[in-house]
Scaffold this active site. Structure first.
Site, mmCIF file in Angstrom:
data_model
loop_
_atom_site.group_PDB
_atom_site.id
_atom_site.type_symbol
_atom_site.label_atom_id
_atom_site.label_comp_id
_atom_site.label_asym_id
_atom_site.label_seq_id
_atom_site.Cartn_x
_atom_site.Cartn_y
_atom_site.Cartn_z
ATOM 1 N N LEU A 215 0.772 -1.102 -0.137
ATOM 2 C CA LEU A 215 -0.052 0.230 -0.106
ATOM 3 C C LEU A 215 0.777 1.505 0.062
ATOM 4 O O LEU A 215 1.717 1.481 0.959
ATOM 5 C CB LEU A 215 -1.036 -0.140 1.224
ATOM 6 N N GLU B 16 0.510 -12.770 -3.699
ATOM 7 C CA GLU B 16 -0.517 -13.425 -3.198
ATOM 8 C C GLU B 16 -1.821 -12.845 -3.776
ATOM 9 O O GLU B 16 -1.997 -11.810 -3.181
ATOM 10 C CB GLU B 16 -0.704 -13.610 -1.801
ATOM 11 N N HIS C 233 6.129 5.950 -6.311
ATOM 12 C CA HIS C 233 6.591 5.402 -5.172
ATOM 13 C C HIS C 233 6.367 3.676 -5.179
ATOM 14 O O HIS C 233 7.288 2.720 -4.630
ATOM 15 C CB HIS C 233 6.049 5.784 -3.787
ATOM 16 N N GLY C 234 5.329 3.305 -5.756
ATOM 17 C CA GLY C 234 5.138 1.754 -5.735
ATOM 18 C C GLY C 234 6.015 0.973 -6.399
ATOM 19 O O GLY C 234 6.739 -0.050 -6.204
#
Length: 419
Positions: free
Chosen positions: A242, A276, A252-253
């Site tokens: 997140l 997952e 940023h991800g």
């Protein structure tokens, strides 16, 4: 009889009026919940720093509503660094004040289920904690530093990514506060067992200045579980990731994903890295980062790409970058699209056939299943199953899947060009 009809009409009108009145006390929880990351005292009253959840169904049910309040505000403000929490409930009026027969939903107990104890209910007490933010420092080991140009500020802002674990002093309590955001922004979020030592935690922080001092603000994080693979390997699986809404859309991800991936690449015991139940946005992020990492590998050179997907690609991607076969195949498809002239009929046809051969796999499985059914189903049951596996529908769905994939791949290629 006439009198009875009048009574019935009165009751219907009364019920309708009551239902209309009670409907005014129904609130959408995604709008009622107000979140904020506070750095300065003036942030408290600044509406532009407030953001709302994407989801609240895990706390307030599938319809994401509560009953019993007008003008409901569920205030959850966090100090930007250590995430000390202010929790308050405000409303203009409450149903129990006007209707003796109806009870308002217990909003407070539902929020208390997910936020850890030790939160503040008084705004002044919460604001006074801002002075202590200068003492907050990131947890764990620094892995990566990068900067992003902020147009508003007209300067480069520095960010740092850390790897932490539960042995870090204060991290357990900090993580309890941080993970509450998952409930609002990940549709199927759940809290993890922090006593399991196979969890790794990766955190992103922004460095900023306040009164001449350097402070840190929480930007986002990722949790990774290390599965055992016989006989002597591990398979890290990304569980939840997140980036908090005020920082989304700034890259940023991708920085976090690539940093975590590079961290595991350096370990000889890591077989490959998976995720997952990844969301659509996560898959797009993963595609971008893995293509960026693979584009300079010899086996993904333009001439090799035009020859088709190969075992060499699988081997090199796995050995050098811990990328599994399935992800290597997507990397190949994206990079091949980049070097394919889709205006050239022959090249376009070659690419289309190559992708559709992979996409048709599930449909071929259905046909094999149908062949098995012919041997064991009654005629009327077989007809029912065949209706579900209509060939023309398969071709239509296949073309639709192909076009969607190409559209997604083009966006990744465009982002690579800008990187």
């Amino acid at each position: 009889m006439a009198g009875f009809g009048a009574v019935e009409k009165f009751l219907v009108e009364y019920k309708s009026a009551m239902e209309k009145k009670l409907a005014e006390y129904k609130c959408n929880t995604n709008e009622a919940i107000q979140l904020k990351l506070v750095r300065f005292a003036e942030d408290i009253d600044n509406d532009s720093t407030t953001f709302n959840p994407e989801y609240s169904h895990q706390i307030f049910g599938d319809d994401e509503t509560v009953f019993g309040y007008k003008g409901l505000k569920i205030i959850l403000y966090y100090n930007a660094g250590n995430l000390s929490t202010l929790f308050r409930i405000e409303y203009a009026s409450k149903v129990s004040e006007n209707f003796d027969c109806v009870e308002a939903d217990d909003v407070e107990s539902k929020i208390r289920e997910i936020i850890p104890p030790g939160f503040y209910t008084n705004t002044d007490d919460f604001v006074s904690l801002l002075e202590k933010e200068v003492n907050f420092k990131p947890f764990g080991t620094l892995l990566h530093t990068y900067s992003v140009h902020n147009k508003e500020a007209g300067e480069n802002i520095t960010y740092e990514i850390y790897k932490a674990d539960m042995t870090c002093t204060g991290f357990r309590e900090y993580h309890e506060r941080l993970q509450t955001f998952l409930m609002w922004f990940i549709e199927t979020a759940s809290f993890i067992d922090v006593d399991d030592e196979r969890w790794n935690y990766f955190l992103v922080f922004e460095k900023y200045n306040k009164d001449g001092a350097t402070l840190f603000a929480t930007v986002g994080y990722m949790t990774v579980y290390n599965y055992y693979v016989y006989p002597d390997k591990t398979r890290p699986r990304v569980s939840q990731m997140l980036i908090l809404p005020p920082f989304q859309g700034e890259g940023h991800g991708a920085q976090l994903f690539e940093t975590v991936h590079r961290y595991y690449i350096s370990s000889p015991i890591v077989l490959d890295i998976t995720a997952e139940d990844p969301s659509e946005n996560y898959v797009k992020l993963r595609d971008f980062v893995l293509v960026k990492l693979c584009q300079d590998l010899p086996c993904f050179s333009p001439d090799k790409l035009m020859q088709g997907f190969s075992q060499d690609m699988v081997t090199e991607a796995q050995q050098k970058l811990k990328i599994n076969k399935q992800h290597a195949r997507r990397v190949y498809e994206i990079l091949r699209l980049r070097v394919t002239d889709m205006g050239d009929a022959e090249q376009s046809r070659g690419y289309r056939l190559d992708i559709k051969r992979r996409l048709i796999g599930p449909y071929k499985k259905k046909q094999r299943d149908l062949a098995k059914m012919r041997r064991c189903l009654r005629p009327e049951e077989l007809t029912n199953q065949m209706n579900q596996i209509d060939i023309s529908m398969q071709h239509e769905q296949l073309e639709e899947s192909f076009q969607q994939l190409v559209s997604d791949y083009r966006r990744i290629i465009e982002r690579l060009a800008q990187a």
